[in-house]
Design a protein around this motif. Structure first.
Motif, PDB file in Angstrom:
ATOM      1  N   ARG A  49       0.817  -1.218   0.000  1.00  0.00           N
ATOM      2  CA  ARG A  49       0.000   0.000   0.000  1.00  0.00           C
ATOM      3  C   ARG A  49       0.850   1.267   0.000  1.00  0.00           C
ATOM      4  NH1 ARG A  49      -1.765   2.219   4.684  1.00  0.00           N
ATOM      5  NH2 ARG A  49      -3.925   2.324   3.971  1.00  0.00           N
ATOM      6  N   LEU A  50       2.075   1.216   0.539  1.00  0.00           N
ATOM      7  CA  LEU A  50       2.942   2.398   0.529  1.00  0.00           C
ATOM      8  C   LEU A  50       3.409   2.728  -0.884  1.00  0.00           C
ATOM      9  CD1 LEU A  50       5.162   1.826   3.713  1.00  0.00           C
ATOM     10  CD2 LEU A  50       3.040   3.134   3.500  1.00  0.00           C
ATOM     11  N   TRP A  56       3.321   9.586  -6.248  1.00  0.00           N
ATOM     12  CA  TRP A  56       4.727   9.722  -6.675  1.00  0.00           C
ATOM     13  C   TRP A  56       5.595   9.361  -5.477  1.00  0.00           C
ATOM     14  CZ3 TRP A  56       1.127  13.663  -7.456  1.00  0.00           C
ATOM     15  CH2 TRP A  56       0.933  14.510  -6.350  1.00  0.00           C
ATOM     16  N   GLN A  57       6.873   9.167  -5.739  1.00  0.00           N
ATOM     17  CA  GLN A  57       7.767   8.749  -4.671  1.00  0.00           C
ATOM     18  C   GLN A  57       7.976   9.869  -3.655  1.00  0.00           C
ATOM     19  OE1 GLN A  57      11.386   7.349  -6.502  1.00  0.00           O
ATOM     20  NE2 GLN A  57      10.457   5.427  -7.179  1.00  0.00           N
ATOM     21  N   ALA A  58       8.124   9.467  -2.387  1.00  0.00           N
ATOM     22  CA  ALA A  58       8.406  10.428  -1.322  1.00  0.00           C
ATOM     23  C   ALA A  58       9.096   9.698  -0.174  1.00  0.00           C
ATOM     24  CB  ALA A  58       7.116  11.088  -0.824  1.00  0.00           C
ATOM     25  N   GLU A  59       9.830  10.461   0.618  1.00  0.00           N
ATOM     26  CA  GLU A  59      10.529   9.852   1.747  1.00  0.00           C
ATOM     27  C   GLU A  59       9.547   9.499   2.857  1.00  0.00           C
ATOM     28  OE1 GLU A  59      13.796  12.135   3.166  1.00  0.00           O
ATOM     29  OE2 GLU A  59      14.858  12.116   1.247  1.00  0.00           O
ATOM     30  N   ALA A  65      11.537   3.835   8.441  1.00  0.00           N
ATOM     31  CA  ALA A  65      10.335   3.314   7.776  1.00  0.00           C
ATOM     32  C   ALA A  65      10.573   3.222   6.268  1.00  0.00           C
ATOM     33  CB  ALA A  65       9.142   4.205   8.070  1.00  0.00           C
ATOM     34  N   GLU A  66       9.738   2.437   5.619  1.00  0.00           N
ATOM     35  CA  GLU A  66       9.835   2.286   4.164  1.00  0.00           C
ATOM     36  C   GLU A  66       9.393   3.567   3.469  1.00  0.00           C
ATOM     37  OE1 GLU A  66       7.819  -0.486   0.641  1.00  0.00           O
ATOM     38  OE2 GLU A  66       7.517  -1.005   2.752  1.00  0.00           O
ATOM     39  N   ASN A  67      10.134   3.970   2.433  1.00  0.00           N
ATOM     40  CA  ASN A  67       9.737   5.140   1.659  1.00  0.00           C
ATOM     41  C   ASN A  67       8.470   4.840   0.856  1.00  0.00           C
ATOM     42  OD1 ASN A  67      11.893   6.701   2.533  1.00  0.00           O
ATOM     43  ND2 ASN A  67      13.203   6.136   0.819  1.00  0.00           N
TER      44      ASN A  67
END
Length: 216
Positions: A49-50, A56-59, A65-67
């Motif tokens: 789900r992340l 879009w990608q984010a930290e 924790a997983e990006n």
């Protein structure tokens, strides 16, 4: 990309009748029981789900924790171009009543879909993660594609407090998103309650179910 599904058919399902379809991210069908005799319910279970619910990608919001993977476009492509046609081939579905939504990141993905596809006739989000980096700006800079959709948005006024990170901005971002979508669409129901992210679930889903009944 694979999306697993769990299905709930009305008890007296009649293949000669076209049923509304409710697609729910994270598969939380137990909250939608009041609709189970009037619609086909499909819980959507993502691979991650992340990744699948983020545009879009984010930290990550905290160290270790997983990006966020930013694969919502790929997820929606799989959902609307593969999963949905497969459901339509197996079951009798009213194509004018396809409802899509979710909670938290699942709600974020559903609202993001308004800007990418016009397939759902209605979209709902409870506690959508509108604090997501750059999401408010995205909604400011883009127009809703799904102009005919009915939309239900519910957020809590105390979501994200005491996190001391980007989550602190959740209530402010939610207000901005509600306002922006209100400017774009006529059929929007906007709800704010006094609670945090994981609170007041019974009442939140009761209000959602009342709205869903009107869409069916």
């Amino acid at each position: 990309m694979m999306i697993q599904t769990k299905l709930s058919l009305p008890q007296h399902y009649d293949p000669n009748y076209a049923y509304p379809l409710i697609l729910c991210n994270d598969g939380n069908l137990q909250h939608l029981y009041t609709c189970k005799e009037k619609a086909i319910l499909v819980g959507l279970l993502p691979e991650n789900r992340l990744k699948d619910y983020t545009p879009w990608q984010a930290e990550a919001t905290r160290v270790g924790a997983e990006n966020f993977g930013g694969q919502a476009d790929e997820y929606h492509n799989e959902l609307f171009n593969n999963v949905l046609p497969e459901l339509q081939s197996r079951y009798s579905i009213d194509t004018n009543k396809i409802i899509y939504g979710g909670y938290s990141l699942g709600g974020l993905a559903a609202v993001y879909s308004l800007y990418r596809t016009n397939i759902p006739s209605a979209v709902f989000s409870i506690c959508g993660s509108f604090w997501y980096p750059e999401f408010v700006n995205f909604c400011k800079e883009n127009h809703v594609i799904n102009q005919n959709a009915s939309v239900y948005l519910c957020n809590g006024k105390t979501e994200g407090i005491h996190h001391h990170n980007i989550l602190d901005t959740a209530p402010q971002c939610a207000e901005e998103i509600h306002t922006l979508i209100h400017k774009e669409l006529n059929g929007i129901t906007s709800v704010f309650d006094e609670f945090g992210h994981h609170e007041n679930l019974t009442n939140r889903y009761k209000s959602l179910s009342d709205w869903l009944e009107k869409q069916l």
